[in-house]
Enzyme design. Structure first.
Site, PDB file in Angstrom:
ATOM      1  CE  LYS A  22      -1.132   1.894   3.914  1.00 15.58           C
ATOM      2  NZ  LYS A  22      -2.283   2.897   4.411  1.00 15.58           N
ATOM      3  CG  ASN A  23       3.015   2.645   3.344  1.00 14.45           C
ATOM      4  OD1 ASN A  23       1.683   3.152   3.627  1.00 14.45           O
ATOM      5  ND2 ASN A  23       3.192   2.414   5.103  1.00 14.45           N
ATOM      6  CB  CYS A 126      -4.329   6.505  10.735  1.00 18.06           C
ATOM      7  SG  CYS A 126      -4.658   4.518  10.320  1.00 18.06           S
ATOM      8  NE  ARG A 131       0.567  10.013  10.054  1.00 24.59           N
ATOM      9  CZ  ARG A 131       0.096   8.778   9.629  1.00 24.59           C
ATOM     10  NH1 ARG A 131      -1.061   9.181   9.674  1.00 24.59           N
ATOM     11  NH2 ARG A 131       0.862   8.039   8.849  1.00 24.59           N
ATOM     12  CB  VAL A 133       2.097  18.438   6.125  1.00 25.41           C
ATOM     13  CG1 VAL A 133       0.779  17.952   6.341  1.00 25.41           C
ATOM     14  CG2 VAL A 133       1.485  20.050   6.467  1.00 25.41           C
ATOM     15  CG  ASP A 316       2.928   1.423   9.828  1.00 18.96           C
ATOM     16  OD1 ASP A 316       2.336   2.410  10.432  1.00 18.96           O
ATOM     17  OD2 ASP A 316       3.518   1.766   8.083  1.00 18.96           O
ATOM     18  NE  ARG A 408      -7.607   4.693   5.948  1.00 19.91           N
ATOM     19  CZ  ARG A 408      -6.432   5.105   6.737  1.00 19.91           C
ATOM     20  NH1 ARG A 408      -6.126   4.926   7.755  1.00 19.91           N
ATOM     21  NH2 ARG A 408      -4.955   5.550   5.794  1.00 19.91           N
TER      22      ARG A 408
HETATM   23  C1  UD1 Z   1       4.292   7.074   6.094  1.00 23.01           C
HETATM   24  C2  UD1 Z   1       3.611   5.334   6.552  1.00 23.01           C
HETATM   25  C3  UD1 Z   1       3.171   5.010   6.772  1.00 23.01           C
HETATM   26  C4  UD1 Z   1       4.144   5.006   8.293  1.00 23.01           C
HETATM   27  C5  UD1 Z   1       5.047   5.993   8.247  1.00 23.01           C
HETATM   28  C6  UD1 Z   1       6.617   6.044   9.122  1.00 23.01           C
HETATM   29  C7  UD1 Z   1       2.429   5.994   4.101  1.00 23.01           C
HETATM   30  C8  UD1 Z   1       1.410   5.554   3.158  1.00 23.01           C
HETATM   31  N1  UD1 Z   1       2.437   6.246   5.654  1.00 23.01           N
HETATM   32  O1  UD1 Z   1       3.532   7.957   7.201  1.00 23.01           O
HETATM   33  O2  UD1 Z   1       2.380   4.051   7.143  1.00 23.01           O
HETATM   34  O3  UD1 Z   1       3.872   4.311   9.587  1.00 23.01           O
HETATM   35  O4  UD1 Z   1       5.152   6.347   7.506  1.00 23.01           O
HETATM   36  O5  UD1 Z   1       7.305   4.646   9.371  1.00 23.01           O
HETATM   37  O6  UD1 Z   1       3.718   5.169   3.224  1.00 23.01           O
HETATM   38  N2  UD1 Z   1       6.523  14.406  10.699  1.00 23.01           N
HETATM   39  C9  UD1 Z   1       6.687  15.913  10.849  1.00 23.01           C
HETATM   40  N3  UD1 Z   1       5.971  16.745  10.025  1.00 23.01           N
HETATM   41  C10 UD1 Z   1       6.427  16.742   9.086  1.00 23.01           C
HETATM   42  C11 UD1 Z   1       6.077  15.649   8.628  1.00 23.01           C
HETATM   43  C12 UD1 Z   1       6.156  14.222   9.610  1.00 23.01           C
HETATM   44  O7  UD1 Z   1       6.896  16.145  12.636  1.00 23.01           O
HETATM   45  O8  UD1 Z   1       5.647  17.453   8.319  1.00 23.01           O
HETATM   46  C13 UD1 Z   1       6.831  13.499  11.935  1.00 23.01           C
HETATM   47  C14 UD1 Z   1       5.353  13.189  12.473  1.00 23.01           C
HETATM   48  O9  UD1 Z   1       4.448  13.942  13.110  1.00 23.01           O
HETATM   49  C15 UD1 Z   1       6.114  11.291  12.674  1.00 23.01           C
HETATM   50  C16 UD1 Z   1       7.409  11.722  11.452  1.00 23.01           C
HETATM   51  O10 UD1 Z   1       7.918  13.088  11.557  1.00 23.01           O
HETATM   52  O11 UD1 Z   1       6.104  11.808  14.046  1.00 23.01           O
HETATM   53  C17 UD1 Z   1       7.400  10.069  11.182  1.00 23.01           C
HETATM   54  O12 UD1 Z   1       6.263  10.750  10.192  1.00 23.01           O
HETATM   55  P1  UD1 Z   1       6.852   9.996   8.218  1.00 23.01           P
HETATM   56  O13 UD1 Z   1       7.889   9.231   8.669  1.00 23.01           O
HETATM   57  O14 UD1 Z   1       6.413  11.492   7.265  1.00 23.01           O
HETATM   58  O15 UD1 Z   1       5.616   9.455   7.904  1.00 23.01           O
HETATM   59  P2  UD1 Z   1       3.924   9.117   6.891  1.00 23.01           P
HETATM   60  O16 UD1 Z   1       5.000   9.107   5.721  1.00 23.01           O
HETATM   61  O17 UD1 Z   1       2.590   9.772   7.421  1.00 23.01           O
END
Ligand code: UD1
Length: 429
Positions: A22-23, A126, A131, A133, A316, A408
């Site tokens: 999925k990811n 989720c 989380r 951006v 995960d 999902r």
């Molecule tokens: C992706 C995966 C999810 C997995 C996660 C960590 C997909 C679709 N989802 O989620 O299944 O659990 O990686 O392996 O691929 N963060 C910030 N600022 C940002 C972005 C992230 O502080 O702008 C923080 C997040 O809150 C979190 C950490 O960085 O604490 C890691 O997040 P990230 O690696 O970006 O996870 P996702 O891409 O959302």
């Protein structure tokens, strides 16, 4: 709303085919926006998130054709999607669509790179922490985008196009790395991403971008170099197998006992999890068909694990490991370092009789001899499947409510498990 009913206690025996990841499938589909020509993706899993993303892409004017089955195709074979973004007619990704799935926010990168503008709702997904951006926005700003936030939307503009830059992430982020990588492929000049996420799905996307004529090197390491190109062309790419699905079923077999071949799984995608399972008492072997998992007779041994970015133990799989440790012979410790608040499954696992206490980011699990079936509520994608694992091992009946979270991310979960001897069924409505 659908529910899943499980009667626990059966060992799992047989073969489970592993679906496409999925990811990886989600960012690969989004990468289709980068070219006017058709991107063909094979082995795309049939998941609610994929359907949802198809809707979002259609809204931008992307045509998506799903090829039908061919004679000889396996019933579990993933689908083939033909993604054609010849004309992007709308650069807005609305709240109603983006709020259902966080990864859909990533459309901001190809829209900005190709159309020089994007208006994308802040994401949902989720409920496993805040989380934000901020790092995705930081990366796009480094590439020259002008970004404002208004009315819940991120509005990004790059009138003269994006420009290559140095992007150093202060923390490892999968989403940030995907966004920076996709945006930089069409930027003018060279981009160097440091402290990049090394997840195999990033490498899969980079491989696909290179097939499309991109010039990306170093993906899968913390330093990725992207030489921008003027345009990308069509290509064909097969989505890599899902390491989280693989690890989840490996844990289910370790929990219930039995002997299962995880067909198509690749061990190098989840070595840290396989090492933890071996410590816990699983017997793991690899052959050219996939990974075979069984449990030795000694019961489940406790482990101490911290989640970490790849190649560490994946966040995960944290909930699933906790379900497994609920029946270990002793106390286990699991520390979550990626997401705060990713312990929603703890109170649900307690309904099975699991003994878990939380201290900050660390859970201590005191193994019990037997879990007992219970009605439980799925809270997020990975948490839901930990309840299924607990239910498979528990005595008596378990009812998992709110299974849309499972849909999902897990393709035909109940079919795959019941084919291996589990008593599990979906109750619709
Ligand atoms: C992706 C995966 C999810 C997995 C996660 C960590 C997909 C679709 N989802 O989620 O299944 O659990 O990686 O392996 O691929 N963060 C910030 N600022 C940002 C972005 C992230 O502080 O702008 C923080 C997040 O809150 C979190 C950490 O960085 O604490 C890691 O997040 P990230 O690696 O970006 O996870 P996702 O891409 O959302």
């Amino acid at each position: 709303m659908d529910r899943i009913r499980i009667v626990g206690g059966s060992k799992l025996n047989g073969t489970i085919p592993i679906s496409g990841a999925k990811n990886a499938a989600l960012p690969l589909m989004i990468a289709g926006l980068l070219s006017e020509e058709t991107l063909i993706l094979d082995n795309v899993p049939r998941l609610a998130d994929v359907v949802n993303l198809q809707r979002i892409l259609s809204n931008h004017g992307v045509d998506i054709m799903s090829a039908g089955k061919r004679p000889g195709d396996h019933e579990y074979q993933g689908q083939t999607l033909h993604i054609s973004a010849a004309n992007i007619i709308d650069t807005t990704a609305p709240y109603e669509l983006v709020s259902k799935m966080r990864a859909s926010f990533w459309v901001i990168a190809p829209l900005l790179a190709r159309m020089h503008e994007a208006r994308v709702s802040l994401p949902g997904g989720c409920a496993i922490g805040t989380r934000p951006v901020d790092l995705l926005i930081m990366a796009l700003e480094k590439l020259g985008a002008i970004i404002t936030i208004d009315g819940g939307y991120v509005i990004a503009k790059a009138p003269g196009g994006l420009k290559g830059a140095a992007i150093d992430f202060p923390k490892v982020t999968v989403s940030g790395t995907h966004v920076a990588l996709m945006a930089a492929t069409l930027a003018k000049g060279t981009t160097v991403i440091t402290n990049a996420a090394c997840e195999p799905e990033i490498q899969d996307v980079a491989d696909c971008l290179n097939k499309m004529g991109g010039r990306v090197s170093g993906a899968g390491t913390p330093r990725i170099v992207i030489e921008g190109v003027a345009r990308l062309h069509g290509a064909r790419h097969t989505v890599l197998p899902d390491r989280i699905e693989t690890g989840t079923y490996a844990m289910a077999v370790t929990m219930t006992g039995g002997d299962v071949l995880l067909a198509g799984a690749r061990p190098e995608l989840l070595q840290s999890a396989l090492d933890v399972l071996t410590q816990a008492g699983a017997v793991i072997s690899v052959n050219n068909e996939g990974i075979r998992v069984s449990r030795n007779g000694a019961g489940i041994m406790p482990v101490t694990v911290s989640t970490a970015p790849f190649p560490g133990f994946p966040t995960d799989l944290q909930a699933q490991l906790m379900a497994l440790m609920a029946c270990a012979k002793g106390s286990s410790h699991i520390t979550e370092t990626i997401f705060e608040n990713r312990f929603m499954h703890v109170q649900e696992l307690a309904r099975f009789g699991a003994r878990i206490s939380l201290d900050g980011e660390t859970a201590t699990i005191d193994g019990v001899a037997k879990l007992r079936g219970a009605p439980v509520m799925a809270t997020d994608l990975r948490a839901s499947v930990s309840l299924v694992i607990a239910g498979l091992a528990a005595e008596g009946e378990t009812m998992v409510n709110r299974v849309y979270h499972l849909d999902r991310g897990f393709e035909r979960l109940e079919d795959k498990l019941s084919a291996c001897g589990a008593t599990i069924e979906r109750i619709s409505g």
